[in-house]
Scaffold this motif. Structure first.
Motif, short mmCIF file in Angstrom:
data_model
loop_
_atom_site.label_atom_id
_atom_site.label_comp_id
_atom_site.label_asym_id
_atom_site.label_seq_id
_atom_site.Cartn_x
_atom_site.Cartn_y
_atom_site.Cartn_z
N PRO A 92 0.85 -1.01 -0.10
CA PRO A 92 -0.13 -0.10 -0.13
C PRO A 92 0.77 1.31 0.04
O PRO A 92 1.94 1.28 0.64
CB PRO A 92 -0.73 -0.23 1.33
N GLY A 93 0.46 2.23 -0.85
CA GLY A 93 1.06 3.62 -0.93
C GLY A 93 2.53 3.45 -1.52
O GLY A 93 3.42 4.40 -1.58
N ALA A 94 2.93 2.29 -2.22
CA ALA A 94 4.31 2.01 -2.75
C ALA A 94 4.58 2.89 -3.93
O ALA A 94 3.70 3.32 -4.71
CB ALA A 94 4.75 0.50 -2.78
N TYR A 95 5.57 3.18 -4.31
CA TYR A 95 6.07 3.65 -5.53
C TYR A 95 5.55 3.01 -6.61
O TYR A 95 5.75 1.59 -6.83
CB TYR A 95 7.70 3.60 -5.58
N LYS A 96 5.15 3.47 -7.68
CA LYS A 96 4.33 2.99 -8.76
C LYS A 96 5.18 1.92 -9.53
O LYS A 96 4.66 0.82 -10.19
CB LYS A 96 3.59 4.00 -9.83
N LEU A 97 6.59 2.07 -9.39
CA LEU A 97 7.51 1.34 -10.12
C LEU A 97 7.43 -0.05 -9.59
O LEU A 97 7.71 -1.21 -10.24
CB LEU A 97 8.98 1.82 -10.14
N LEU A 98 7.27 -0.35 -8.37
CA LEU A 98 7.07 -1.52 -7.53
C LEU A 98 5.62 -2.37 -7.52
O LEU A 98 4.65 -1.55 -7.43
CB LEU A 98 7.30 -1.38 -5.94
N LEU A 99 5.62 -3.32 -8.35
CA LEU A 99 4.39 -4.40 -8.07
C LEU A 99 4.09 -4.78 -6.82
O LEU A 99 2.95 -4.89 -6.41
CB LEU A 99 4.31 -5.20 -8.96
N VAL A 112 9.57 -5.39 -9.69
CA VAL A 112 9.84 -4.35 -10.55
C VAL A 112 8.72 -4.46 -11.81
O VAL A 112 8.65 -5.37 -12.34
CB VAL A 112 10.98 -3.60 -11.04
N ASP A 113 7.84 -3.36 -11.93
CA ASP A 113 7.10 -3.32 -13.30
C ASP A 113 7.75 -2.53 -14.29
O ASP A 113 8.02 -1.34 -14.30
CB ASP A 113 5.70 -2.67 -13.13
N LEU A 114 8.65 -3.23 -15.25
CA LEU A 114 9.40 -2.61 -16.11
C LEU A 114 8.65 -1.59 -17.37
O LEU A 114 9.08 -0.79 -17.66
CB LEU A 114 9.89 -3.67 -16.95
N ARG A 115 7.40 -1.92 -17.12
CA ARG A 115 6.69 -1.17 -18.15
C ARG A 115 6.49 0.36 -17.67
O ARG A 115 6.30 1.26 -18.55
CB ARG A 115 5.08 -1.71 -18.24
N VAL A 116 6.73 0.45 -16.43
CA VAL A 116 6.68 1.83 -15.83
C VAL A 116 8.08 2.64 -16.42
O VAL A 116 7.89 3.71 -16.78
CB VAL A 116 6.56 1.92 -14.26
N GLY A 137 26.29 -6.75 -7.95
CA GLY A 137 26.10 -7.11 -6.62
C GLY A 137 24.74 -7.01 -5.93
O GLY A 137 24.44 -7.37 -4.87
N LYS A 138 23.52 -6.77 -6.77
CA LYS A 138 22.24 -6.64 -6.19
C LYS A 138 21.48 -7.28 -7.25
O LYS A 138 21.69 -7.80 -8.20
CB LYS A 138 21.69 -5.39 -6.65
N SER A 139 20.23 -7.85 -6.42
CA SER A 139 19.34 -8.77 -6.94
C SER A 139 17.94 -7.96 -7.27
O SER A 139 17.71 -7.30 -6.37
CB SER A 139 19.03 -10.15 -6.13
N LEU A 140 17.31 -8.36 -8.29
CA LEU A 140 16.19 -7.69 -8.72
C LEU A 140 15.16 -8.50 -9.31
O LEU A 140 15.50 -9.23 -10.46
CB LEU A 140 16.36 -6.39 -9.65
N GLY A 141 13.79 -8.46 -8.86
CA GLY A 141 12.77 -9.22 -9.58
C GLY A 141 11.99 -8.23 -10.73
O GLY A 141 11.67 -7.11 -10.31
N VAL A 142 11.83 -8.75 -11.85
CA VAL A 142 11.36 -7.99 -13.04
C VAL A 142 9.96 -8.90 -13.45
O VAL A 142 10.25 -10.05 -13.88
CB VAL A 142 12.32 -7.72 -14.22
N TRP A 143 8.78 -8.23 -13.38
CA TRP A 143 7.83 -9.02 -13.99
C TRP A 143 7.55 -8.77 -15.47
O TRP A 143 7.74 -7.68 -16.15
CB TRP A 143 6.51 -8.55 -13.28
N VAL A 144 7.16 -10.10 -16.26
CA VAL A 144 7.38 -9.93 -17.82
C VAL A 144 6.14 -10.56 -18.19
O VAL A 144 5.63 -11.55 -17.50
CB VAL A 144 8.40 -10.53 -18.24
N GLU A 145 5.31 -10.35 -19.18
CA GLU A 145 4.15 -10.98 -19.66
C GLU A 145 4.17 -12.42 -20.18
O GLU A 145 3.64 -13.38 -19.68
CB GLU A 145 3.27 -10.15 -20.48
N HIS A 192 19.92 1.85 -12.12
CA HIS A 192 18.83 2.73 -12.41
C HIS A 192 17.62 2.53 -11.27
O HIS A 192 17.18 3.57 -10.51
CB HIS A 192 18.39 2.77 -13.89
N VAL A 193 17.10 1.24 -11.17
CA VAL A 193 16.04 0.99 -10.53
C VAL A 193 16.37 1.31 -8.91
O VAL A 193 15.53 1.82 -8.27
CB VAL A 193 15.63 -0.39 -10.48
#
Length: 204
Positions: A92-99, A112-116, A137-145, A192-193
């Motif tokens: 709730p209230g999270a940055y729109k970049l975050l799903l 992360v919503d890459l579409r944004v 050195g960082k891990s990131l989850g990216v949602w794809v269709e 960048h994210v």
């Protein structure tokens, strides 16, 4: 004692010598010609093999996926794992970049919503996949269709993004292929994210 002297036919000797030299010269030229031909063929094979090896060296495997009507790819070396149909819990209230966050192998990861980032139309995600990237050195989850599979992309033949997709995608990509795959730079994307999320927290 009588000594018999045989008369030498010098004309015949000269003729035989000339014939021998003529045959030897033709044979030598033939051998040189064949040698030159063999060397040229060998040089051509080595040059062709060198070009093929150079091309193969720069052909890098990418995971290709879709978002809206655009095709993207990310280098396989930066893909830790792919998860199908993973439930994502919104924040709730999270940055729109975050799903939201998702449980990936027992760890909660930000998705992360890459579409944004690339200004593509966003709708509530339905199924799809989560690609877990690792870079810097960082891990990131990216949602794809949808996933298309693995494609080998020649990095030397990429062209700059110039309207193939949104302008904002250009700074996140290495370039685009002839068949319109936007090759993402995983390191730039992750950094960048991280910067975007950091700025959002600081602005709260």
């Amino acid at each position: 004692m009588t000594t018999t002297h045989n008369k030498i036919d010098w004309q015949s000797v000269r003729e035989r010598l000339e014939r021998f030299q003529s045959r030897d010269g033709e044979s030598g030229r033939g051998d040189r010609d064949r040698l030159n031909e063999v060397l040229c063929q060998r040089a051509q094979r080595l040059a062709r093999r060198g070009r093929e090896e150079a091309t193969q060296t720069r052909a890098v495997p990418f995971i290709v996926f879709r978002l809206a009507n655009e095709r993207f790819g990310v280098e396989l070396a930066h893909v830790k794992q792919i998860f199908p149909n993973v439930p994502t819990s919104p924040i709730p209230g999270a940055y729109k970049l975050l799903l939201g966050v998702a449980n990936l192998n027992g760890l909660l990861r930000s998705i992360v919503d890459l579409r944004v980032l690339v200004n593509l139309p966003t709708t509530p995600p339905d199924a799809g996949y989560i690609i877990l990237l690792h870079a810097s050195g960082k891990s990131l989850g990216v949602w794809v269709e949808t996933l298309e599979g693995v494609s080998h992309i020649d990095l030397d033949r990429l062209t700059d993004v110039d309207g193939t997709a949104s302008d904002s995608a250009g700074k996140l990509t290495k370039g685009t292929t002839d068949d319109r795959i936007l090759a993402l730079d995983a390191t730039v994307l992750v950094e960048h994210v991280a910067e975007q999320l950091h700025q959002h927290v600081n602005n709260q």
